[in-house]
Design an enzyme around this catalytic site. Structure first.
Site, short mmCIF file in Angstrom:
data_model
loop_
_atom_site.label_atom_id
_atom_site.label_comp_id
_atom_site.label_asym_id
_atom_site.label_seq_id
_atom_site.Cartn_x
_atom_site.Cartn_y
_atom_site.Cartn_z
N SER A 1 0.81 -1.21 0.00
CA SER A 1 0.00 0.00 0.00
C SER A 1 0.85 1.27 0.00
CB SER A 1 -0.93 -0.01 1.22
OG SER A 1 -1.78 -1.14 1.20
N HIS B 1 1.03 4.64 4.74
CA HIS B 1 0.54 5.36 3.56
C HIS B 1 1.12 6.76 3.49
CE1 HIS B 1 -3.33 2.73 3.00
NE2 HIS B 1 -2.21 2.03 3.03
#
Length: 321
Positions: A246, A302
């Site tokens: 991610s 992230h």
């Protein structure tokens, strides 16, 4: 008198016979040719000056072969200097060569790097990354789970144990199919655009940089933020491992969004949304996850990928890439 005449005739016959039996020399062509008639050989001449010509460019007496070599060498040097001045000879020059998209090539990162010639194509780099993620996903079904946790998950325990390779290998690791599919869809569509604009080597470096930054932010959160929230999330939260691409995919997606904020991004392949709004929502959601603390999705990882995208965008804007 008759005997003497016969002897003279005999000697004459012997001389004629010797001349007939002697091998005749083969005619040799002149190795030198005139400048204005290269296809016609010049007859041999006893004069030594017949084997030399006057080269108009240099004014020196040279054989035709040497003069031709000199002219060809000067012409090649002139073409080389002209190409060098235009920046065409050096594929990794500092000159900003813009592509159809309007952004310069990032080849300045690769000056003098020999392995650039082994890089795959633009689409091949995306497929290679996807293939690596799929291979590790299959490895979770075949290998010992304890081995996978030690070498394909990021955690404070692995980091303190010296398994630093998990900073990168965890970015290729997925256990759930939906997690893998979601990340690979984003990598395929956004990564293909980045790779076609900036090259496959740039995409690979961006992916790796996003992965390492995401892992570092994940560890920082577990080491400093999680202990402060132990009353709410429990004592074991700081030891929770993480995995997934991610952060790396987030770096690729947000760089595309930063570069083209006015383009439309089709949510669920149907709903058109401006890229700037998508980027704001992604970053805002990650900030909320970090503040909240309780979520299966690591907002800190992230944000590490988002930071890499912002730094790359700033370098591109300044013309450093």
């Amino acid at each position: 008198m008759a005997t003497r005449r016969r002897l003279l005739q005999f000697h004459s016959l012997l001389a004629q016979q010797a001349l007939r039996a002697a091998p005749r020399p083969k005619p040799q062509s002149n190795p030198y040719r005139l400048l204005h008639s290269p296809s016609r050989p010049v007859a041999a001449s006893p004069s030594p000056s017949s084997n030399l010509i006057l080269c108009r460019n240099s004014g020196s007496l040279l054989p035709m072969s040497a003069a031709a070599v000199g002219v060809a060498a000067r012409a090649a040097a002139a073409r080389w200097l002209a190409a060098r001045g235009s920046g065409l000879l050096d594929p990794f020059s500092l000159q900003r060569r813009r592509r159809a998209s309007g952004w310069p090539s990032p080849s300045t990162f690769l000056r003098g790097v020999s392995w650039v010639h082994w890089m795959p194509s633009a689409d091949g780099a995306v497929l290679m990354l996807i293939g690596a993620n799929v291979a590790v996903f299959m490895l979770w079904r075949l290998a010992d789970p304890s081995f996978m946790r030690r070498h394909f998950m990021i955690s404070l325990d692995n980091f303190k144990s010296g398994r630093l390779h998990t900073l990168l290998t965890s970015a290729f690791s997925h256990k759930e199919p939906d997690h893998l599919i979601t990340n690979m869809i984003g990598l395929y569509f956004f990564g293909s655009n980045i790779s076609n604009v900036f090259g496959p080597a740039f995409l690979l470096k961006l992916y790796i940089a996003g992965a390492l930054a995401g892992s570092a932010f994940f560890l920082l959160e577990k080491a400093f933020l999680a202990p402060r929230k132990q009353v709410y999330v429990g004592w074991g939260d700081s030891r929770t491992p993480g995995l997934g691409a991610s952060a790396a995919v987030n770096a690729v997606m947000l760089l595309q969004i930063f570069l083209y904020p006015k383009r439309l991004v089709y949510l669920y392949f149907v709903i058109p949304i401006p890229a700037a709004i998508v980027g704001a929502v992604l970053i805002g959601a990650d900030l909320w996850r970090v503040k909240k603390g309780q979520d299966r999705v690591s907002g800190s990882a992230h944000l590490g990928g988002a930071l890499v995208a912002a730094l790359m965008w700033a370098r591109i804007r300044k013309g450093w890439i």
